[in-house]
Design a protein around this motif. Structure first.
Motif, PDB file in Angstrom:
ATOM      1  N   MET A   1       7.889  -0.492 -10.206  1.00 40.17           N
ATOM      2  CA  MET A   1       8.419   0.875 -10.190  1.00 40.17           C
ATOM      3  C   MET A   1       7.332   1.939 -10.041  1.00 40.17           C
ATOM      4  SD  MET A   1      11.509   0.668 -13.002  1.00 40.17           S
ATOM      5  CE  MET A   1      10.538  -0.030 -14.341  1.00 40.17           C
ATOM      6  N   LEU A   2       6.071   1.515  -9.862  1.00 37.41           N
ATOM      7  CA  LEU A   2       4.965   2.472  -9.800  1.00 37.41           C
ATOM      8  C   LEU A   2       4.447   2.698  -8.385  1.00 37.41           C
ATOM      9  CD1 LEU A   2       2.958   1.338 -12.955  1.00 37.41           C
ATOM     10  CD2 LEU A   2       4.678   3.153 -12.773  1.00 37.41           C
ATOM     11  N   ARG A   3       5.213   2.339  -7.402  1.00 34.98           N
ATOM     12  CA  ARG A   3       4.794   2.534  -6.006  1.00 34.98           C
ATOM     13  C   ARG A   3       4.760   4.017  -5.643  1.00 34.98           C
ATOM     14  NH1 ARG A   3       9.208  -1.183  -3.247  1.00 34.98           N
ATOM     15  NH2 ARG A   3      10.297  -0.670  -5.169  1.00 34.98           N
TER      16      ARG A   3
ATOM     17  N   PRO B   1     -10.050 -14.796 -12.000  1.00 41.02           N
ATOM     18  CA  PRO B   1     -10.439 -15.230 -10.651  1.00 41.02           C
ATOM     19  C   PRO B   1     -10.808 -14.089  -9.712  1.00 41.02           C
ATOM     20  CG  PRO B   1      -8.062 -15.210 -10.813  1.00 41.02           C
ATOM     21  CD  PRO B   1      -8.572 -14.824 -12.181  1.00 41.02           C
ATOM     22  N   PHE B   2     -11.686 -13.186 -10.175  1.00 40.31           N
ATOM     23  CA  PHE B   2     -12.048 -12.025  -9.370  1.00 40.31           C
ATOM     24  C   PHE B   2     -13.560 -11.829  -9.375  1.00 40.31           C
ATOM     25  CE2 PHE B   2      -7.900 -11.045 -11.426  1.00 40.31           C
ATOM     26  CZ  PHE B   2      -7.111 -11.178 -10.290  1.00 40.31           C
ATOM     27  N   GLU B   3     -14.054 -11.219  -8.311  1.00 37.44           N
ATOM     28  CA  GLU B   3     -15.493 -10.973  -8.177  1.00 37.44           C
ATOM     29  C   GLU B   3     -15.938  -9.845  -9.110  1.00 37.44           C
ATOM     30  OE1 GLU B   3     -16.212 -10.073  -4.111  1.00 37.44           O
ATOM     31  OE2 GLU B   3     -15.446 -11.997  -3.364  1.00 37.44           O
ATOM     32  N   ASN B   4     -17.238  -9.765  -9.329  1.00 33.80           N
ATOM     33  CA  ASN B   4     -17.810  -8.672 -10.110  1.00 33.80           C
ATOM     34  C   ASN B   4     -17.531  -7.331  -9.441  1.00 33.80           C
ATOM     35  OD1 ASN B   4     -18.861 -10.720 -11.651  1.00 33.80           O
ATOM     36  ND2 ASN B   4     -20.984 -10.418 -11.027  1.00 33.80           N
ATOM     37  N   ASN B   5     -17.305  -6.309 -10.254  1.00 33.60           N
ATOM     38  CA  ASN B   5     -17.182  -4.922  -9.757  1.00 33.60           C
ATOM     39  C   ASN B   5     -16.130  -4.801  -8.654  1.00 33.60           C
ATOM     40  OD1 ASN B   5     -19.541  -4.264 -11.382  1.00 33.60           O
ATOM     41  ND2 ASN B   5     -20.736  -5.272  -9.781  1.00 33.60           N
ATOM     42  N   PHE B   6     -14.981  -5.412  -8.866  1.00 30.06           N
ATOM     43  CA  PHE B   6     -13.972  -5.514  -7.799  1.00 30.06           C
ATOM     44  C   PHE B   6     -12.912  -4.414  -7.865  1.00 30.06           C
ATOM     45  CE2 PHE B   6     -10.284  -7.555  -5.686  1.00 30.06           C
ATOM     46  CZ  PHE B   6     -10.887  -7.857  -4.476  1.00 30.06           C
ATOM     47  N   PHE B   7     -12.540  -3.990  -9.058  1.00 25.56           N
ATOM     48  CA  PHE B   7     -11.432  -3.042  -9.217  1.00 25.56           C
ATOM     49  C   PHE B   7     -11.926  -1.693  -9.727  1.00 25.56           C
ATOM     50  CE2 PHE B   7      -9.591  -7.273 -10.088  1.00 25.56           C
ATOM     51  CZ  PHE B   7      -8.613  -7.315  -9.093  1.00 25.56           C
ATOM     52  N   ASP B   8     -11.343  -0.621  -9.184  1.00 29.08           N
ATOM     53  CA  ASP B   8     -11.652   0.701  -9.748  1.00 29.08           C
ATOM     54  C   ASP B   8     -10.610   1.127 -10.784  1.00 29.08           C
ATOM     55  OD1 ASP B   8      -9.443   1.802  -8.316  1.00 29.08           O
ATOM     56  OD2 ASP B   8     -10.711   2.239  -6.597  1.00 29.08           O
ATOM     57  N   LEU B   9      -9.532   0.329 -10.911  1.00 33.81           N
ATOM     58  CA  LEU B   9      -8.517   0.590 -11.929  1.00 33.81           C
ATOM     59  C   LEU B   9      -7.990  -0.744 -12.453  1.00 33.81           C
ATOM     60  CD1 LEU B   9      -6.481   2.314 -13.536  1.00 33.81           C
ATOM     61  CD2 LEU B   9      -5.000   2.295 -11.510  1.00 33.81           C
TER      62      LEU B   9
ATOM     63  N   TYR C   1       2.785   5.815 -21.134  1.00 32.31           N
ATOM     64  CA  TYR C   1       1.906   4.904 -20.405  1.00 32.31           C
ATOM     65  C   TYR C   1       2.222   4.943 -18.918  1.00 32.31           C
ATOM     66  CZ  TYR C   1      -0.186   0.469 -18.878  1.00 32.31           C
ATOM     67  OH  TYR C   1      -0.906  -0.488 -18.213  1.00 32.31           O
ATOM     68  N   GLY C   2       3.505   4.995 -18.583  1.00 33.75           N
ATOM     69  CA  GLY C   2       3.893   5.025 -17.178  1.00 33.75           C
ATOM     70  C   GLY C   2       3.380   6.249 -16.446  1.00 33.75           C
ATOM     71  N   SER C   3       3.467   7.418 -17.072  1.00 31.50           N
ATOM     72  CA  SER C   3       2.983   8.643 -16.432  1.00 31.50           C
ATOM     73  C   SER C   3       1.475   8.599 -16.243  1.00 31.50           C
ATOM     74  CB  SER C   3       3.372   9.864 -17.270  1.00 31.50           C
ATOM     75  OG  SER C   3       4.769  10.024 -17.290  1.00 31.50           O
ATOM     76  N   LYS C   4       0.767   8.095 -17.249  1.00 30.99           N
ATOM     77  CA  LYS C   4      -0.685   7.970 -17.130  1.00 30.99           C
ATOM     78  C   LYS C   4      -1.037   6.974 -16.020  1.00 30.99           C
ATOM     79  CE  LYS C   4      -1.614   9.148 -21.958  1.00 30.99           C
ATOM     80  NZ  LYS C   4      -2.290  10.434 -21.653  1.00 30.99           N
TER      81      LYS C   4
ATOM     82  N   LEU D   1       0.787   6.158 -13.340  1.00 28.66           N
ATOM     83  CA  LEU D   1       1.107   6.721 -12.025  1.00 28.66           C
ATOM     84  C   LEU D   1      -0.020   7.602 -11.503  1.00 28.66           C
ATOM     85  CD1 LEU D   1       4.865   7.757 -12.167  1.00 28.66           C
ATOM     86  CD2 LEU D   1       3.809   6.231 -10.506  1.00 28.66           C
ATOM     87  N   ALA D   2      -0.530   8.470 -12.354  1.00 30.23           N
ATOM     88  CA  ALA D   2      -1.596   9.379 -11.933  1.00 30.23           C
ATOM     89  C   ALA D   2      -2.844   8.605 -11.511  1.00 30.23           C
ATOM     90  CB  ALA D   2      -1.927  10.340 -13.074  1.00 30.23           C
ATOM     91  N   LEU D   3      -3.167   7.542 -12.231  1.00 26.91           N
ATOM     92  CA  LEU D   3      -4.358   6.756 -11.907  1.00 26.91           C
ATOM     93  C   LEU D   3      -4.161   5.941 -10.629  1.00 26.91           C
ATOM     94  CD1 LEU D   3      -5.212   5.554 -15.520  1.00 26.91           C
ATOM     95  CD2 LEU D   3      -6.523   7.183 -14.144  1.00 26.91           C
ATOM     96  N   ILE D   4      -2.973   5.381 -10.463  1.00 27.30           N
ATOM     97  CA  ILE D   4      -2.697   4.573  -9.271  1.00 27.30           C
ATOM     98  C   ILE D   4      -2.834   5.403  -8.005  1.00 27.30           C
ATOM     99  CG2 ILE D   4      -0.834   3.363  -8.045  1.00 27.30           C
ATOM    100  CD1 ILE D   4       0.097   2.332 -10.787  1.00 27.30           C
TER     101      ILE D   4
END
Length: 253
Positions: free
Chosen positions: A68-70, A110-118, A41-44, A46-49
């Motif tokens: 740890m994913l910075r 507590p977030f707007e619509n269509n706010f995050f791409d991940l 999960y961590g490797s997957k 990292l690539a997405l972040i």
């Protein structure tokens, strides 16, 4: 040392404090071990972040894993529903630029619509509809979940009922629910790796940290069954149970 005295001393170790989502007290000392999964999960994650501009980590615990994913994308948020974890997560993550929100309801974030791409979610409940609301079209949802038959051998050994609320939770159901709510499954996997307990104190510590495994568990009430597991460990060297894990990588369509 008398056998019974050793048992009581091991039980006493289960009183060690637990905070965030940090099992190092028993994991790093080798008192609990687990068979590795065939995915990371961590490797997957990292690539997405690395290719994200705005992300959410759902159920961040004390922020141990996320920290740890910075490096992080410019916009990054985290949620946590367990109140004692919230200040721990804030202290760890907010200096790193992560905005941490305590939530009470998976269906109202507590977030707007269509706010995050991940959106990432490791071992946390979620609402399919709410995740789809706050993710962008084409955005990625990555989750690893604990399945509904996780570690049932613990319940069997203690003579305790299973947690019926989650018993049908598995890859097929989760994937179907996502597909019904505007997602396309890109990757998935499901496994039942062995988790091994090397002493009874580690098992009790584990059960205290995740009370939903056996909600009726009580050390004093169940001490005879614990002693029987302790005897098994002394004879065989360990107590083995089967975990239940699955992951899904999905795209919002």
């Amino acid at each position: 040392m008398a056998f019974e005295d050793y048992f009581e001393q091991l039980i006493e170790t289960s009183k060690h404090s637990f905070s965030g989502w940090d099992f190092s007290y028993v994991n790093d000392t080798g008192r609990i071990d687990a068979e590795p999964l065939t995915w990371s999960y961590g490797s997957k994650a990292l690539a997405l972040i690395r290719n994200s501009s705005s992300m959410l980590d759902m159920g961040t615990g004390g922020g141990e894993f996320l920290s740890m994913l910075r490096p992080f994308p410019q916009t990054i948020y985290a949620t946590e529903a367990y109140t004692p974890n919230v200040p721990i997560a804030k202290n760890r993550l907010e200096p790193l630029g992560v905005k941490v929100f305590e939530i009470e309801d998976d269906h109202h974030l507590p977030f707007e619509n269509n706010f995050f791409d991940l959106i990432m979610n490791k071992h946390e409940a979620y609402s399919n509809q709410e995740v789809r609301r706050i993710i962008t079209e084409g955005g990625t949802f990555l989750t690893q979940q604990v399945g509904g038959v996780d570690c049932h051998e613990i319940n069997d050994a203690l003579g305790l009922p299973y947690n019926e609320e989650f018993i049908d939770w598995n890859l097929a159901k989760a994937a179907s629910d996502l597909e019904k709510n505007g997602f396309k499954i890109l990757e998935s996997g499901e496994q039942f790796p062995i988790q091994r307990f090397y002493d009874i104190g580690a098992l009790v510590y584990y059960l205290k940290a995740i009370p939903w495994q056996a909600p009726d568990f009580d050390v004093e009430k169940d001490k005879q069954k614990l002693y029987e597991i302790h005897q098994l460990i002394q004879e065989k060297g360990c107590f083995d149970v089967k975990q239940h894990r699955f992951y899904i990588k999905a795209k919002a369509i």
